[in-house]
Every structure is written in structure tokens, then in C-alpha cells.
Design a protein around this motif. Structure first.
Motif, PDB file in Angstrom:
ATOM      1  N   ARG A  61       0.850  -1.282   0.095  1.00 36.17           N
ATOM      2  CA  ARG A  61       0.012   0.047  -0.057  1.00 36.17           C
ATOM      3  C   ARG A  61       0.833   1.419   0.141  1.00 36.17           C
ATOM      4  NH1 ARG A  61      -3.053   1.249   5.243  1.00 36.17           N
ATOM      5  NH2 ARG A  61      -0.705   1.822   5.814  1.00 36.17           N
ATOM      6  N   ALA A  62       0.521   2.102  -0.674  1.00 39.95           N
ATOM      7  CA  ALA A  62       0.984   3.641  -0.787  1.00 39.95           C
ATOM      8  C   ALA A  62      -0.119   4.501  -0.229  1.00 39.95           C
ATOM      9  CB  ALA A  62       1.672   3.911  -2.135  1.00 39.95           C
ATOM     10  N   LEU A  63       0.402   5.425   0.437  1.00 42.84           N
ATOM     11  CA  LEU A  63      -0.517   6.304   1.132  1.00 42.84           C
ATOM     12  C   LEU A  63       0.139   7.740   0.299  1.00 42.84           C
ATOM     13  CD1 LEU A  63      -0.831   6.214   4.638  1.00 42.84           C
ATOM     14  CD2 LEU A  63      -2.274   5.333   3.047  1.00 42.84           C
ATOM     15  N   VAL A  64      -0.695   8.292  -0.491  1.00 38.55           N
ATOM     16  CA  VAL A  64      -0.281   9.392  -1.416  1.00 38.55           C
ATOM     17  C   VAL A  64      -0.984  10.728  -0.943  1.00 38.55           C
ATOM     18  CG1 VAL A  64      -0.206  10.310  -3.682  1.00 38.55           C
ATOM     19  CG2 VAL A  64      -0.172   7.947  -3.263  1.00 38.55           C
ATOM     20  N   PRO A  65      -0.472  11.763  -0.348  1.00 39.22           N
ATOM     21  CA  PRO A  65      -1.105  13.045   0.205  1.00 39.22           C
ATOM     22  C   PRO A  65      -1.408  13.971  -0.924  1.00 39.22           C
ATOM     23  CG  PRO A  65       1.469  13.059   0.298  1.00 39.22           C
ATOM     24  CD  PRO A  65       1.124  11.604  -0.064  1.00 39.22           C
ATOM     25  N   ILE A  66      -2.473  14.509  -0.794  1.00 33.68           N
ATOM     26  CA  ILE A  66      -2.841  15.606  -1.741  1.00 33.68           C
ATOM     27  C   ILE A  66      -2.930  16.796  -0.931  1.00 33.68           C
ATOM     28  CG2 ILE A  66      -4.933  16.197  -3.009  1.00 33.68           C
ATOM     29  CD1 ILE A  66      -6.017  13.128  -2.781  1.00 33.68           C
ATOM     30  N   ARG A  67      -2.145  17.722  -1.653  1.00 32.97           N
ATOM     31  CA  ARG A  67      -2.028  19.036  -1.088  1.00 32.97           C
ATOM     32  C   ARG A  67      -3.296  19.920  -0.977  1.00 32.97           C
ATOM     33  NH1 ARG A  67       3.007  19.453  -4.681  1.00 32.97           N
ATOM     34  NH2 ARG A  67       4.718  18.718  -3.208  1.00 32.97           N
ATOM     35  N   PRO A  68      -3.642  20.737   0.029  1.00 37.48           N
ATOM     36  CA  PRO A  68      -5.165  21.421   0.128  1.00 37.48           C
ATOM     37  C   PRO A  68      -5.311  22.429  -0.933  1.00 37.48           C
ATOM     38  CG  PRO A  68      -3.758  22.002   1.902  1.00 37.48           C
ATOM     39  CD  PRO A  68      -2.649  21.048   1.232  1.00 37.48           C
ATOM     40  N   THR A  69      -3.941  23.011  -1.525  1.00 46.20           N
ATOM     41  CA  THR A  69      -4.255  24.051  -2.627  1.00 46.20           C
ATOM     42  C   THR A  69      -4.452  23.483  -3.754  1.00 46.20           C
ATOM     43  OG1 THR A  69      -1.843  23.715  -2.514  1.00 46.20           O
ATOM     44  CG2 THR A  69      -2.457  25.273  -1.304  1.00 46.20           C
ATOM     45  N   LEU A  70      -4.468  21.990  -4.137  1.00 51.66           N
ATOM     46  CA  LEU A  70      -5.039  21.691  -5.473  1.00 51.66           C
ATOM     47  C   LEU A  70      -6.316  21.652  -5.424  1.00 51.66           C
ATOM     48  CD1 LEU A  70      -2.935  18.394  -5.633  1.00 51.66           C
ATOM     49  CD2 LEU A  70      -2.372  20.569  -6.893  1.00 51.66           C
ATOM     50  N   ALA A  71      -6.690  21.831  -6.880  1.00 48.03           N
ATOM     51  CA  ALA A  71      -8.242  21.689  -7.100  1.00 48.03           C
ATOM     52  C   ALA A  71      -8.882  20.535  -7.399  1.00 48.03           C
ATOM     53  CB  ALA A  71      -8.536  22.674  -8.487  1.00 48.03           C
ATOM     54  N   GLY A  72     -10.268  20.376  -7.001  1.00 49.70           N
ATOM     55  CA  GLY A  72     -10.683  18.992  -7.454  1.00 49.70           C
ATOM     56  C   GLY A  72     -10.676  18.693  -9.036  1.00 49.70           C
ATOM     57  N   GLY A  73     -10.844  17.414  -9.287  1.00 45.50           N
ATOM     58  CA  GLY A  73     -11.050  17.036 -10.824  1.00 45.50           C
ATOM     59  C   GLY A  73     -10.292  15.876 -10.912  1.00 45.50           C
ATOM     60  N   THR A  74      -9.901  15.454 -12.252  1.00 49.12           N
ATOM     61  CA  THR A  74      -9.358  14.100 -12.638  1.00 49.12           C
ATOM     62  C   THR A  74      -7.772  14.479 -12.333  1.00 49.12           C
ATOM     63  OG1 THR A  74     -11.177  13.608 -14.230  1.00 49.12           O
ATOM     64  CG2 THR A  74      -8.757  12.565 -14.203  1.00 49.12           C
ATOM     65  N   ALA A  75      -7.263  13.299 -11.785  1.00 46.85           N
ATOM     66  CA  ALA A  75      -5.567  13.103 -11.593  1.00 46.85           C
ATOM     67  C   ALA A  75      -5.133  12.236 -11.979  1.00 46.85           C
ATOM     68  CB  ALA A  75      -5.312  13.527 -10.093  1.00 46.85           C
ATOM     69  N   THR A  76      -3.908  12.170 -12.297  1.00 46.85           N
ATOM     70  CA  THR A  76      -3.216  10.986 -12.917  1.00 46.85           C
ATOM     71  C   THR A  76      -2.047  10.599 -12.039  1.00 46.85           C
ATOM     72  OG1 THR A  76      -3.667  11.370 -15.152  1.00 46.85           O
ATOM     73  CG2 THR A  76      -1.942  10.035 -14.686  1.00 46.85           C
ATOM     74  N   LEU A  77      -1.946   9.231 -11.358  1.00 47.52           N
ATOM     75  CA  LEU A  77      -0.874   8.851 -10.631  1.00 47.52           C
ATOM     76  C   LEU A  77       0.007   8.062 -11.469  1.00 47.52           C
ATOM     77  CD1 LEU A  77      -3.726   8.847  -8.623  1.00 47.52           C
ATOM     78  CD2 LEU A  77      -1.914   8.022  -7.036  1.00 47.52           C
ATOM     79  N   GLY A  78       1.281   7.957 -11.179  1.00 46.32           N
ATOM     80  CA  GLY A  78       2.137   7.281 -11.836  1.00 46.32           C
ATOM     81  C   GLY A  78       2.649   6.262 -11.033  1.00 46.32           C
TER      82      GLY A  78
END
Length: 297
Positions: free
Chosen positions: A76-93
Motif C-alpha cells: 500500500r502507498a499513502l499519497v497525500p493531496i495538497r490542500p491547494t490543489l483543485a478538485g478534478g481528474t488526476a493521474t498517478l504514476g
């Protein structure tokens, strides 16, 4: 009434989203991304299953590289999302070592939109002077390095618990203006702008603070800006930090169990009033502590 309204706003902002999982299979590898906590200030919870041995695996997102660790339920990986990012579609590598060499598998997932109400803070004159103390910013940079630790073992079991028996009055993520001062949040963290990085509990000085989860003490020392400061390493890139304590009751290197007393609340450092500040960092990024109260291990 004002506290009730603030607590209501925090409750709305901190509620987890309906669980939804995005899965992708490539050859013998299956990647699953849980979007239930995926909002600005939250987490992508990424799990990986493989029917053949693979080497080191990393999830990359927004300039961060988050390693996969072994858990009781697989990698498992926990990937943080910064609060300054907007909602929408994102791509993880998802980068992994396989028989054919290094592979990068893109996985698209959704970040739910979330807004945080702003707040304004007025610091007493005596506290403002601390911002000008020599070494304050350098000391805070060293603290941030501590909050980037990535030990391999998961030390916690089950959801985190709030460190005091009270509701937070000021929540995570609020864009913060300090009257008569500038860049206070950045002075204590240095990254990602002026937003509140944790939860504030307005409890009386001397309130017992308990460990929200098991972990090892990696810092227990006075700091110019954050006052008596305590950091717990919960493992796998997850750390808790407590500011403004009046007393620290544990030592660096000491192991503590969940709900163990670790200190007393206070108003040391640049606290505008007596309170406990609790923040959770995942791979060096401050996330909403409530995600760890909602995350199953």
C-alpha cells in the motif's frame, strides 16, 4: 454560538467521501486506488497486488514519490493531496521494477472538490517578537526534515484517535491571515503557502495530551515558534506533531502506545491563546488529521 458554527463547519469539511475504488490491471499486476479520502488535504490510498514477485514500487503524484510498504493487507502507498490543489481528474504514476525492466503505469483517479473557510489570527505583541528571533526559521526547517521520515514498519493499528477529549475549534486547511505579521504558517513549515496545517483544540492549559496512535518519539524539544514540540513517527511516512505544549512527558527514542499520555497542553511558542495544535504529515505533506481517523489499516 461562534464555536458551534465553527465546529459544524469542521464537521462538514472533515467528513469522508463515499467509498469508491478505481482499479487497473496490467499483466499480472492489479492496482487499486481508493478515492474515499481523495480531496484537497486528503489521501489517495493505493494498493497493489501481483501474481509474481516485483521490486521496489513507488506512486508518483504532484512532484511527490511515495513508496509502497507492506501491510497486513498487501502492499500500500499513502499519497497525500495538497490542500491547494483543485478538485478534478488526476493521474498517478505507479513505477515498478518488473521482469521487463522498469515500468510506469498511469492510473486516473478523481479528487473531490473541497473548500476551507478562511480565518484571521491576532498574535499578542510578545508572541510577534518570536518571529524575529535568530534561528527561528532555520529551526523550523530542521523540524520539517524530521516530518519527512519514512520508516518501513507500520506502527499503528486501526483509526487514529483525537489527542484530547474535545472538539477542534479551528480545523485544517483554512487560509490564514495573521494580523500584524506575514507568512507565519510558512515560517513554521516553509512549504505550500499560508494555510492551517492541523487542528486546534482550545483546551485549558495543563490538559493531558494522548498519543493518537502508537509510534516512536523522534523529537521532544522546545522550538522558538512552535514552543514545546513533540513528533511521533507512526511508520511508513506518517507522523504526528504537537505544538505549544506546556510540558513534554516522553523522551526521544521512547516507544508509546495509542492513548498513552505524552504531555500537557499550553501556549508556548507563537500560540495566540492556550490550545493544542495537532498535525499529521504524510511523506512530508500536512494532511487533514481526520483522514487518519477514517483510514482503516
Amino acid at each position: 454560538m461562534r464555536r458551534l458554527v465553527l465546529a459544524f463547519l469542521i464537521l462538514i469539511v472533515g467528513s469522508p467521501l463515499p467509498a469508491q475504488t478505481v482499479s487497473k490491471r496490467v499483466g499480472l499486476v492489479t492496482i487499486s486506488v481508493d478515492e474515499g479520502l481523495a480531496f484537497p488535504g486528503g489521501l489517495f490510498v493505493v494498493r497493489l497486488q501481483s501474481r509474481r514477485g516485483i521490486g521496489r514500487v513507488v506512486a508518483s503524484f504532484d512532484g511527490l514519490r511515495c513508496p509502497f510498504f507492506n501491510t497486513r493487507h498487501g502492499q500500500r502507498a499513502l499519497v497525500p493531496i495538497r490542500p491547494t490543489l483543485a478538485g478534478g481528474t488526476a493521474t498517478l504514476g505507479i513505477e515498478l521494477e518488473a521482469r521487463r525492466g522498469r515500468q510506469r503505469i498511469p492510473v486516473r483517479a478523481t479528487i473531490a472538490p473541497r473548500e476551507y473557510p478562511p480565518r484571521s489570527v491576532t498574535l499578542p505583541d510578545g508572541k510577534l517578537a518570536l518571529l524575529m528571533r535568530p534561528g527561528a526559521v532555520r529551526q523550523s526547517r530542521q523540524l520539517l526534515l524530521t516530518l519527512r521520515l519514512e520508516s518501513t514498519e507500520q506502527e499503528w493499528r486501526g483509526p487514529f484517535k483525537a489527542p484530547v477529549d474535545a472538539d477542534p475549534v479551528y480545523g485544517y486547511g483554512a487560509p490564514t491571515h495573521y494580523a500584524g505579521a506575514a507568512n507565519v504558517e510558512m515560517a513554521t513549515d516553509s512549504l505550500f503557502g499560508e494555510y492551517h496545517r492541523g487542528m486546534d483544540y482550545l483546551v485549558p492549559p495543563g490538559t493531558v495530551v494522548q498519543a493518537p496512535a502508537a509510534g516512536r518519539v523522534v523529537l521532544a524539544a522546545p522550538q522558538i515558534l512552535t514552543g514545546n514540540t513533540l513528533v511521533l513517527d507512526h511508520g511508513q511516512g506518517v507522523l504526528s506533531v504537537f505544538f505549544h505544549l506546556s510540558r513534554i512527558d516522553v523522551k526521544e527514542g521512547e516507544w508509546v502506545e495509542s492513548r498513552s499520555p505524552i504531555g500537557l497542553s499550553g501556549d508556548s511558542g507563537i500560540a495566540a491563546a492556550p490550545h493544542l495544535h495537532w498535525a499529521v504529515y504524510v511523506h512530508g505533506v500536512a494532511v487533514d488529521p481526520r483522514v487518519m481517523e477514517s483510514l482503516a489499516d
